[in-house]
Design an enzyme around this catalytic site. Structure first.
Site: not given
Length: 316
Positions: A108, A110, A137, A146
């Site tokens: 992912n 972020h 990130s 996260d």
């Protein structure tokens, strides 16, 4: 070069998806996009992906429990042959079952310098805190929001007078650069001989009374001061592959495995019918299956007394 197959999940315009897609067009990119999926059939990114010849899928999450919806998405990812999943503006909390199914294979991006500012409104929080830099990130997805291991970050300076929108615009540029580079590094790592050896070593040394030595120029695993049941081969005799060579029960088992998936299994030169080679460098290794093969090979060489004790222990 065998490219890693990546599926991308989006919810809107998919600008990070587009960055991954266009990076994948480079001949030397180690991944390819095989599916773009969304939880909204009106997501603009689907139109772009389809225009670029990428398979798309959309299904509304409305009226479905999280696990039910995630099972639908999971099935399509597998149908597409995806090895990895990249979340790119996917505005859905994931079910524990879905995260577990893609453990270690889902990334992912972020918009903050994690572990700072998880969740939403990250730009406003960075400005309000008086930070000199915000950023983005890329991390491995875990069950906690996260919170997975960070693979890469790009700091972005906060300028005097920055608003959320002006800061977000610059961070988005950084995101587009960071995500494709980090994803490429990640899927390449999955083919690194050192990385693959470490994964095998972790599983082999978890078996009882096993040690590691070097034999025939290869790391190998066996019963302490006893017979060997597994080797890790890297370009052995110039074959150009990274593979696990593991003992089998019989020539019939070797033949069955090779017939089931000849791109993955092979008869290792100089090892005979009692061994099978398993390619580790294809980018989609099932490490649970590797653990099972190592355990089966270990049983072929373990002393009867040790096997008896293990069988008794497993009954309890």
């Amino acid at each position: 070069m065998t490219k890693a197959k990546v599926a991308v999940l989006i919810s809107g315009r998919g600008s990070n998806m587009a960055a991954l897609l266009y990076a994948a067009k480079a001949a030397d990119c180690p991944y390819e996009i095989v599916l773009v999926a969304a939880n909204d059939s009106e997501a603009a990114g689907l139109t772009l992906a389809a225009a670029e010849g990428i398979a798309t899928f959309a299904h509304s999450h409305k009226g479905l429990k999280r696990a039910e919806f995630d099972a639908i998405i999971d099935a399509r990812l597998r149908e597409a042959g995806a090895h990895y999943v990249a979340l790119a503006g996917y505005m859905r909390l994931l079910s524990p079952e879905f995260v577990a199914n893609w453990e270690g294979r889902m990334l992912n991006i972020h918009p903050s310098l994690l572990p700072k500012y998880k969740g939403l409104n990250t730009h406003a929080q960075a400005i309000a805190a008086g930070d000199s830099h915000a950023g983005c990130s890329v991390h491995i997805v875990t069950a906690e929001l996260d919170d997975g291991p960070v693979l890469g970050q790009t700091p972005v300076a906060i300028l005097p007078g920055d608003s959320e929108d002006s800061l977000a615009a610059r961070i988005l540029i950084a995101e587009h650069q960071l995500y494709s580079r980090t994803l490429a590094d990640f899927v390449t790592r999955e083919r690194s001989p050192d990385y693959l050896l470490a994964k095998v070593r972790e599983r082999a040394l978890a078996l009882p009374q096993v040690d590691e030595v070097t034999s025939h120029g290869m790391p190998c695993f066996g019963i302490l001061k006893g017979k060997k049941f597994a080797y890790v081969s890297h370009n052995h005799h110039g074959d150009g592959v990274v593979a696990l060579l593991v003992k089998t029960t019989a020539a019939e088992e070797q033949a069955m495995l090779i017939e089931s998936d000849p791109a993955r299994y092979y008869r290792p030169a100089y090892f005979g019918d009692g061994w099978v080679g398993i390619r580790l460098d294809l980018g989609d290794t099932d490490w649970d299956q590797i653990a099972e093969r190592l355990h089966a090979g270990w049983r072929q060489v373990a002393p009867r007394k040790l096997l008896g004790l293990m069988d008794i222990a497993e009954e309890f």
